[in-house]
Enzyme design. Structure first.
Site, PDB file in Angstrom:
ATOM      1  N   THR A 123      42.325  38.401  34.379  1.00  0.00           N
ATOM      2  CA  THR A 123      41.771  39.485  33.570  1.00  0.00           C
ATOM      3  C   THR A 123      42.854  40.378  32.971  1.00  0.00           C
ATOM      4  O   THR A 123      43.933  40.545  33.577  1.00  0.00           O
ATOM      5  CB  THR A 123      40.841  40.343  34.468  1.00  0.00           C
ATOM      6  OG1 THR A 123      40.520  41.547  33.787  1.00  0.00           O
ATOM      7  CG2 THR A 123      41.489  40.709  35.799  1.00  0.00           C
ATOM      8  N   ASP A 124      42.536  41.005  31.839  1.00  0.00           N
ATOM      9  CA  ASP A 124      43.464  41.974  31.233  1.00  0.00           C
ATOM     10  C   ASP A 124      43.659  43.194  32.134  1.00  0.00           C
ATOM     11  O   ASP A 124      44.632  43.938  31.980  1.00  0.00           O
ATOM     12  CB  ASP A 124      42.976  42.408  29.843  1.00  0.00           C
ATOM     13  CG  ASP A 124      41.591  43.046  29.816  1.00  0.00           C
ATOM     14  OD1 ASP A 124      40.956  43.190  30.876  1.00  0.00           O
ATOM     15  OD2 ASP A 124      41.134  43.410  28.707  1.00  0.00           O
ATOM     16  N   GLU A 125      42.743  43.401  33.088  1.00  0.00           N
ATOM     17  CA  GLU A 125      42.841  44.600  33.933  1.00  0.00           C
ATOM     18  C   GLU A 125      44.082  44.591  34.821  1.00  0.00           C
ATOM     19  O   GLU A 125      44.470  45.628  35.345  1.00  0.00           O
ATOM     20  CB  GLU A 125      41.575  44.766  34.797  1.00  0.00           C
ATOM     21  CG  GLU A 125      40.348  44.989  33.950  1.00  0.00           C
ATOM     22  CD  GLU A 125      39.199  45.653  34.679  1.00  0.00           C
ATOM     23  OE1 GLU A 125      39.393  46.213  35.766  1.00  0.00           O
ATOM     24  OE2 GLU A 125      38.079  45.601  34.138  1.00  0.00           O
ATOM     25  N   TYR A 147      39.708  45.993  42.512  1.00  0.00           N
ATOM     26  CA  TYR A 147      39.400  44.738  41.804  1.00  0.00           C
ATOM     27  C   TYR A 147      40.650  44.199  41.115  1.00  0.00           C
ATOM     28  O   TYR A 147      41.083  43.064  41.364  1.00  0.00           O
ATOM     29  CB  TYR A 147      38.281  44.955  40.775  1.00  0.00           C
ATOM     30  CG  TYR A 147      38.202  43.831  39.749  1.00  0.00           C
ATOM     31  CD1 TYR A 147      37.794  42.554  40.120  1.00  0.00           C
ATOM     32  CD2 TYR A 147      38.559  44.039  38.417  1.00  0.00           C
ATOM     33  CE1 TYR A 147      37.737  41.514  39.186  1.00  0.00           C
ATOM     34  CE2 TYR A 147      38.509  43.020  37.486  1.00  0.00           C
ATOM     35  CZ  TYR A 147      38.096  41.754  37.879  1.00  0.00           C
ATOM     36  OH  TYR A 147      38.057  40.728  36.962  1.00  0.00           O
ATOM     37  N   LYS A 151      43.143  40.950  41.957  1.00  0.00           N
ATOM     38  CA  LYS A 151      43.280  39.887  40.941  1.00  0.00           C
ATOM     39  C   LYS A 151      44.771  39.701  40.599  1.00  0.00           C
ATOM     40  O   LYS A 151      45.237  38.575  40.434  1.00  0.00           O
ATOM     41  CB  LYS A 151      42.501  40.234  39.668  1.00  0.00           C
ATOM     42  CG  LYS A 151      40.992  40.138  39.780  1.00  0.00           C
ATOM     43  CD  LYS A 151      40.480  38.725  39.981  1.00  0.00           C
ATOM     44  CE  LYS A 151      40.589  37.865  38.732  1.00  0.00           C
ATOM     45  NZ  LYS A 151      39.997  36.513  38.957  1.00  0.00           N
TER      46      LYS A 151
HETATM   47  P1  NAD Z   1      30.496  36.733  38.100  1.00  0.00           P
HETATM   48  O1  NAD Z   1      30.517  37.864  39.063  1.00  0.00           O
HETATM   49  O2  NAD Z   1      29.367  36.590  37.147  1.00  0.00           O
HETATM   50  O3  NAD Z   1      30.598  35.350  38.892  1.00  0.00           O
HETATM   51  C1  NAD Z   1      31.479  35.148  39.975  1.00  0.00           C
HETATM   52  C2  NAD Z   1      31.055  33.859  40.649  1.00  0.00           C
HETATM   53  O4  NAD Z   1      31.970  33.591  41.733  1.00  0.00           O
HETATM   54  C3  NAD Z   1      29.653  33.920  41.264  1.00  0.00           C
HETATM   55  O5  NAD Z   1      28.939  32.750  40.970  1.00  0.00           O
HETATM   56  C4  NAD Z   1      29.917  34.037  42.763  1.00  0.00           C
HETATM   57  O6  NAD Z   1      28.878  33.504  43.568  1.00  0.00           O
HETATM   58  C5  NAD Z   1      31.202  33.243  42.880  1.00  0.00           C
HETATM   59  N1  NAD Z   1      32.013  33.624  44.067  1.00  0.00           N
HETATM   60  C6  NAD Z   1      32.374  34.874  44.462  1.00  0.00           C
HETATM   61  N2  NAD Z   1      33.111  34.808  45.584  1.00  0.00           N
HETATM   62  C7  NAD Z   1      33.237  33.491  45.887  1.00  0.00           C
HETATM   63  C8  NAD Z   1      33.911  32.797  46.917  1.00  0.00           C
HETATM   64  N3  NAD Z   1      34.587  33.453  47.859  1.00  0.00           N
HETATM   65  N4  NAD Z   1      33.842  31.446  46.930  1.00  0.00           N
HETATM   66  C9  NAD Z   1      33.138  30.767  45.970  1.00  0.00           C
HETATM   67  N5  NAD Z   1      32.475  31.379  44.988  1.00  0.00           N
HETATM   68  C10 NAD Z   1      32.527  32.733  44.924  1.00  0.00           C
HETATM   69  O7  NAD Z   1      31.894  36.820  37.336  1.00  0.00           O
HETATM   70  P2  NAD Z   1      32.338  36.479  35.850  1.00  0.00           P
HETATM   71  O8  NAD Z   1      32.165  37.682  35.021  1.00  0.00           O
HETATM   72  O9  NAD Z   1      31.728  35.194  35.454  1.00  0.00           O
HETATM   73  O10 NAD Z   1      33.909  36.291  36.080  1.00  0.00           O
HETATM   74  C11 NAD Z   1      34.461  35.006  36.365  1.00  0.00           C
HETATM   75  C12 NAD Z   1      35.974  35.128  36.402  1.00  0.00           C
HETATM   76  O11 NAD Z   1      36.471  35.636  35.163  1.00  0.00           O
HETATM   77  C13 NAD Z   1      36.496  36.079  37.473  1.00  0.00           C
HETATM   78  O12 NAD Z   1      37.654  35.522  38.051  1.00  0.00           O
HETATM   79  C14 NAD Z   1      36.843  37.342  36.702  1.00  0.00           C
HETATM   80  O13 NAD Z   1      37.866  38.063  37.345  1.00  0.00           O
HETATM   81  C15 NAD Z   1      37.300  36.756  35.385  1.00  0.00           C
HETATM   82  N6  NAD Z   1      37.131  37.638  34.219  1.00  0.00           N
HETATM   83  C16 NAD Z   1      35.924  38.228  33.972  1.00  0.00           C
HETATM   84  C17 NAD Z   1      35.785  39.018  32.828  1.00  0.00           C
HETATM   85  C18 NAD Z   1      34.483  39.714  32.497  1.00  0.00           C
HETATM   86  O14 NAD Z   1      34.464  40.543  31.591  1.00  0.00           O
HETATM   87  N7  NAD Z   1      33.383  39.398  33.147  1.00  0.00           N
HETATM   88  C19 NAD Z   1      36.881  39.196  31.964  1.00  0.00           C
HETATM   89  C20 NAD Z   1      38.093  38.558  32.253  1.00  0.00           C
HETATM   90  C21 NAD Z   1      38.208  37.776  33.388  1.00  0.00           C
HETATM   91  O1  DAU Z   2      38.533  43.678  31.098  1.00  0.00           O
HETATM   92  C1  DAU Z   2      38.032  42.585  31.812  1.00  0.00           C
HETATM   93  C2  DAU Z   2      37.142  43.086  32.915  1.00  0.00           C
HETATM   94  O2  DAU Z   2      35.972  43.582  32.294  1.00  0.00           O
HETATM   95  C3  DAU Z   2      36.792  42.027  33.938  1.00  0.00           C
HETATM   96  O3  DAU Z   2      37.955  41.600  34.582  1.00  0.00           O
HETATM   97  C4  DAU Z   2      35.784  42.578  34.958  1.00  0.00           C
HETATM   98  O4  DAU Z   2      35.380  41.565  35.854  1.00  0.00           O
HETATM   99  C5  DAU Z   2      34.585  43.099  34.213  1.00  0.00           C
HETATM  100  O5  DAU Z   2      33.677  43.689  35.116  1.00  0.00           O
HETATM  101  C6  DAU Z   2      34.998  44.109  33.151  1.00  0.00           C
HETATM  102  O6  DAU Z   2      35.479  45.332  33.759  1.00  0.00           O
HETATM  103  P1  DAU Z   2      35.072  46.779  33.172  1.00  0.00           P
HETATM  104  O7  DAU Z   2      35.228  47.767  34.237  1.00  0.00           O
HETATM  105  O8  DAU Z   2      35.746  47.025  31.878  1.00  0.00           O
HETATM  106  O9  DAU Z   2      33.506  46.452  32.860  1.00  0.00           O
HETATM  107  P2  DAU Z   2      32.159  47.281  33.111  1.00  0.00           P
HETATM  108  O10 DAU Z   2      31.079  46.527  32.430  1.00  0.00           O
HETATM  109  O11 DAU Z   2      31.980  47.650  34.537  1.00  0.00           O
HETATM  110  O12 DAU Z   2      32.438  48.615  32.301  1.00  0.00           O
HETATM  111  C7  DAU Z   2      32.792  48.600  30.924  1.00  0.00           C
HETATM  112  C8  DAU Z   2      33.031  50.029  30.504  1.00  0.00           C
HETATM  113  O13 DAU Z   2      31.788  50.732  30.529  1.00  0.00           O
HETATM  114  C9  DAU Z   2      33.962  50.795  31.416  1.00  0.00           C
HETATM  115  O14 DAU Z   2      34.735  51.703  30.646  1.00  0.00           O
HETATM  116  C10 DAU Z   2      33.026  51.578  32.317  1.00  0.00           C
HETATM  117  C11 DAU Z   2      31.835  51.860  31.414  1.00  0.00           C
HETATM  118  N1  DAU Z   2      30.525  51.946  32.082  1.00  0.00           N
HETATM  119  C12 DAU Z   2      30.148  50.918  32.889  1.00  0.00           C
HETATM  120  C13 DAU Z   2      28.927  50.945  33.553  1.00  0.00           C
HETATM  121  C14 DAU Z   2      28.526  49.811  34.463  1.00  0.00           C
HETATM  122  C15 DAU Z   2      29.687  53.023  31.859  1.00  0.00           C
HETATM  123  O15 DAU Z   2      30.028  53.953  31.105  1.00  0.00           O
HETATM  124  N2  DAU Z   2      28.493  53.059  32.513  1.00  0.00           N
HETATM  125  C16 DAU Z   2      28.085  52.081  33.364  1.00  0.00           C
HETATM  126  O16 DAU Z   2      26.982  52.193  33.943  1.00  0.00           O
END
Ligand code: NAD
Ligand code: DAU
Length: 335
Positions: A123-125, A147, A151
């Site tokens: 992730t970019d985070e 988180y 990561k």
């Molecule tokens: P998600 O929370 O929707 O899915 C995570 C999945 O991993 C789930 O199916 C969960 O059951 C499984 N999981 C969790 N712990 C596990 C374990 N110990 N063993 C096996 N399975 C396990 O997440 P997502 O948004 O699909 O993210 C997927 C990946 O992409 C993550 O690595 C996340 O850090 C990365 N990512 C997410 C975002 C975003 O915006 N959602 C952005 C950049 C990177």
């Molecule tokens: O940047 C990549 C990341 O994006 C991934 O690695 C993470 O897994 C994913 O959860 C996401 O992280 P963020 O913290 O950016 O996403 P989130 O959807 O939780 O929040 C997006 C923005 O919105 C953040 O600035 C917080 C704000 N927010 C979020 C929620 C849930 C609100 O203002 N209100 C809310 O209720």
């Protein structure tokens, strides 16, 4: 290719599994622990495909991982498995440390023993917040939350397996994803479902935080591209084409859902809240990938998808999610 996709029952992992089966003709085995965020329903449309297999198991469980490698005859592992919600990592970091540190270690070790290529989804985070400019792969890692810190730790462990053992690993770091099948604890699906139900839309602080939005189908394609063309030991950033402030995203969702702006409620800010993320994708673009979906179109399609698929989100919104919502927001959902 024969792929073992860990965490493939989640939002992006299921998008990736579907894409590899339907557009690339791969064989896909998903290994997933099925945490609250993992759902077999996300894979319903590919469940009957003879080239698809689902196995329930945790990446920190060595026996489960070894059994999955054997059953899949995998040539590569793509690891999506993670705890992914920043707010949950602030409240309860335990599972984040277990899955990202121990789980990534077990996976790497098993992949090395089996001689497999390995892609870590990141992730970019891990770079922290950037008020101006854009992160590149050379930017220092300055994670802010449990988180992103765990990561980042996983990424460093992955890189150590390249430097120490010469293992063919690559890391692909994405910006904020959105699209169908995203669990409604995240900003966009949470706001869509609250707008549809007439629940208040909880904006953290002033809502001026900026995120770099990428459609999950574009991020999945970038990961596939890096799997096929990435150089061992390298990191590739995949950022979306558009950046937007949270409050602008929320107002647009209200418009698209036909709800009232009076539902917006500014609530207590997230502790340690990162102000802005921005990723340069020049390196992966040079490999031939580029994002296809502009945020304005993708957001409209996403709102329509949630409207048209209550059978997907109703079981979530009527289950444990309600208790999570009360803990996180100090109020209950209307319906
Ligand atoms: P998600 O929370 O929707 O899915 C995570 C999945 O991993 C789930 O199916 C969960 O059951 C499984 N999981 C969790 N712990 C596990 C374990 N110990 N063993 C096996 N399975 C396990 O997440 P997502 O948004 O699909 O993210 C997927 C990946 O992409 C993550 O690595 C996340 O850090 C990365 N990512 C997410 C975002 C975003 O915006 N959602 C952005 C950049 C990177
Ligand atoms: O940047 C990549 C990341 O994006 C991934 O690695 C993470 O897994 C994913 O959860 C996401 O992280 P963020 O913290 O950016 O996403 P989130 O959807 O939780 O929040 C997006 C923005 O919105 C953040 O600035 C917080 C704000 N927010 C979020 C929620 C849930 C609100 O203002 N209100 C809310 O209720």
């Amino acid at each position: 290719m024969k792929l073992l996709v860990c965490g493939g029952a989640g939002f992006i992992g299921s998008t990736f599994a579907r894409q590899r089966l339907q557009e690339h003709g791969d064989e896909v085995t998903v290994l997933d622990k099925l945490t609250y965020a993992g759902r077999e329903e996300n894979l319903r449309d590919v469940a009957g495909d003879a080239r698809f297999r689902f196995l329930r198991g945790a990446i920190e469980d060595r026996e489960a991982v070894q059994a999955a490698i054997t059953a899949s005859a995998a040539e590569a592992i793509v690891n999506f498995a993670a705890e992914t919600h920043v707010d949950r990592s602030i409240a309860e970091p335990d599972a984040f440390v277990r899955t990202h540190a121990l789980g990534t270690y077990v996976l790497l070790d098993c992949a090395r023993a089996a001689g497999l290529r390995y892609v870590q989804v990141s992730t970019d985070e891990v770079y922290g917040s950037i008020e101006q400019g854009t992160f590149t792969e050379q930017s220092p890692l300055r994670p802010s939350s449990p988180y992103s810190a765990t990561k980042a730790g996983a990424d460093l462990l992955v890189q150590s397996y390249f430097h120490t053992y010469g293992m063919p690993v690559v890391i692909c770091r994405g910006s904020n994803n959105y699209g169908p099948y995203q669990y409604p604890e995240k900003l966009i699906p949470l706001m869509i479902l609250n707008a549809i139900h007439g629940d208040p839309l909880p904006v953290y602080g002033d809502g001026m935080q900026v995120r770099n939005w990428i459609h999950a189908s574009d991020f999945a394609a970038a990961i596939g591209h890096v799997l096929e063309h990435g150089e061992a030991g390298e990191v590739y950033n995949a950022g979306g084409p558009d950046e937007e402030a949270n409050i602008v995203v929320v107002r647009r969702i209200i418009e698209l859902a036909g709800a009232s702006a009076s539902l917006i409620e500014h609530v207590r800010d997230r502790p340690g809240h990162d102000l802005r993320y921005s990723l340069s994708s020049a390196k992966v673009r040079a490999l031939g990938w580029s994002p296809r979906v502009r945020f304005s179109d993708g957001l409209e399609q996403t709102v329509a998808w949630y409207r048209e698929n209550p059978s997907w989100w109703e079981p979530i919104r009527s289950g444990d999610y309600r208790a999570y919502y009360e803990r996180q927001y100090g109020r209950s959902l209307h319906s």
